[in-house]
Design a protein around this motif. Structure first.
Motif, mmCIF file in Angstrom:
data_model
loop_
_atom_site.group_PDB
_atom_site.id
_atom_site.type_symbol
_atom_site.label_atom_id
_atom_site.label_comp_id
_atom_site.label_asym_id
_atom_site.label_seq_id
_atom_site.Cartn_x
_atom_site.Cartn_y
_atom_site.Cartn_z
ATOM 1 N N TYR A 13 44.713 32.687 31.120
ATOM 2 C CA TYR A 13 44.509 33.063 32.460
ATOM 3 C C TYR A 13 45.886 32.709 33.240
ATOM 4 C CZ TYR A 13 42.920 33.194 37.420
ATOM 5 O OH TYR A 13 42.834 33.392 38.650
ATOM 6 N N PRO A 14 46.397 33.968 33.913
ATOM 7 C CA PRO A 14 47.785 33.941 34.719
ATOM 8 C C PRO A 14 47.798 33.004 35.750
ATOM 9 C CG PRO A 14 46.832 35.991 34.967
ATOM 10 C CD PRO A 14 45.912 35.159 34.058
ATOM 11 N N THR A 17 52.615 30.672 39.167
ATOM 12 C CA THR A 17 53.643 31.520 39.702
ATOM 13 C C THR A 17 55.104 31.241 38.856
ATOM 14 O OG1 THR A 17 54.617 29.831 41.130
ATOM 15 C CG2 THR A 17 52.983 31.134 41.834
ATOM 16 N N PHE A 44 51.839 38.475 33.645
ATOM 17 C CA PHE A 44 51.026 39.553 34.562
ATOM 18 C C PHE A 44 51.792 39.549 35.812
ATOM 19 C CE2 PHE A 44 47.774 39.445 37.932
ATOM 20 C CZ PHE A 44 46.905 40.514 37.478
ATOM 21 N N ARG A 45 51.298 40.662 36.228
ATOM 22 C CA ARG A 45 51.995 41.022 37.512
ATOM 23 C C ARG A 45 51.081 40.958 38.775
ATOM 24 N NH1 ARG A 45 57.783 42.001 38.018
ATOM 25 N NH2 ARG A 45 58.437 41.959 35.890
ATOM 26 N N SER A 46 51.118 40.257 39.835
ATOM 27 C CA SER A 46 49.981 40.209 40.889
ATOM 28 C C SER A 46 50.508 41.707 41.701
ATOM 29 C CB SER A 46 50.601 38.989 42.015
ATOM 30 O OG SER A 46 51.701 39.417 42.594
ATOM 31 N N ALA A 47 49.382 41.834 42.657
ATOM 32 C CA ALA A 47 49.453 43.007 43.491
ATOM 33 C C ALA A 47 50.961 43.366 44.158
ATOM 34 C CB ALA A 47 48.378 43.181 44.462
ATOM 35 N N HIS A 50 54.706 39.790 41.692
ATOM 36 C CA HIS A 50 55.134 38.648 41.386
ATOM 37 C C HIS A 50 54.550 38.392 39.992
ATOM 38 C CE1 HIS A 50 56.899 37.937 45.461
ATOM 39 N NE2 HIS A 50 55.853 38.454 45.793
ATOM 40 N N ARG A 51 55.569 37.865 39.213
ATOM 41 C CA ARG A 51 54.975 37.186 37.755
ATOM 42 C C ARG A 51 54.080 36.116 37.961
ATOM 43 N NH1 ARG A 51 60.598 38.941 37.274
ATOM 44 N NH2 ARG A 51 60.972 40.323 35.435
ATOM 45 N N ARG A 52 53.196 36.351 36.902
ATOM 46 C CA ARG A 52 52.216 35.051 36.763
ATOM 47 C C ARG A 52 52.219 34.944 35.325
ATOM 48 N NH1 ARG A 52 50.158 32.856 41.534
ATOM 49 N NH2 ARG A 52 48.543 32.264 40.348
ATOM 50 N N SER A 54 50.559 32.386 32.142
ATOM 51 C CA SER A 54 49.494 31.447 31.443
ATOM 52 C C SER A 54 49.933 30.387 30.746
ATOM 53 C CB SER A 54 48.644 32.457 30.416
ATOM 54 O OG SER A 54 49.616 32.771 29.281
#
Length: 106
Positions: A13-14, A17, A44-47, A50-52, A54
């Protein structure tokens, strides 16, 4: 629908931040970007773009930082980590297959 606690227990799960990921791994944000460019981790990229990261990705990043700190070139460190990860997955798959065969034979 998954509950927030369930998602945080998921190592994929990402949840982190880039700033927090850098803090946790002891790496710079630039180093984390370079791991993305080297195709070791794909955050993962947020809407908002931004990088997220895990927990699994943070473990890989920490391992890469450790290896680079020991003098191994970033690209070589990333390749070693990818191969180690692939080997671990193959060994797990083999173990599961052997366990299933044993169960089926019983």
């Amino acid at each position: 629908m998954a509950q927030p606690d369930d998602m945080l227990d998921d190592e994929n799960y990402p949840a982190y931040t880039m700033g927090r990921a850098a803090e946790i791994t002891g790496a710079s944000q630039d180093f984390l970007r370079r791991l993305d460019e080297a195709k070791l981790i794909f955050p993962f990229r947020s809407a908002g773009g931004h990088r997220r990261y895990s927990r699994y990705q943070l473990r890989l990043a920490a391992r890469a930082r450790e290896m680079v700190g020991q003098g191994i070139a970033l690209e070589a460190a990333c390749r070693i980590i990818i191969l180690e990860d692939q080997l671990e997955q193959a060994l797990q798959h083999q173990h599961q297959h052997q366990h299933q065969r044993h169960t089926d034979a019983a």
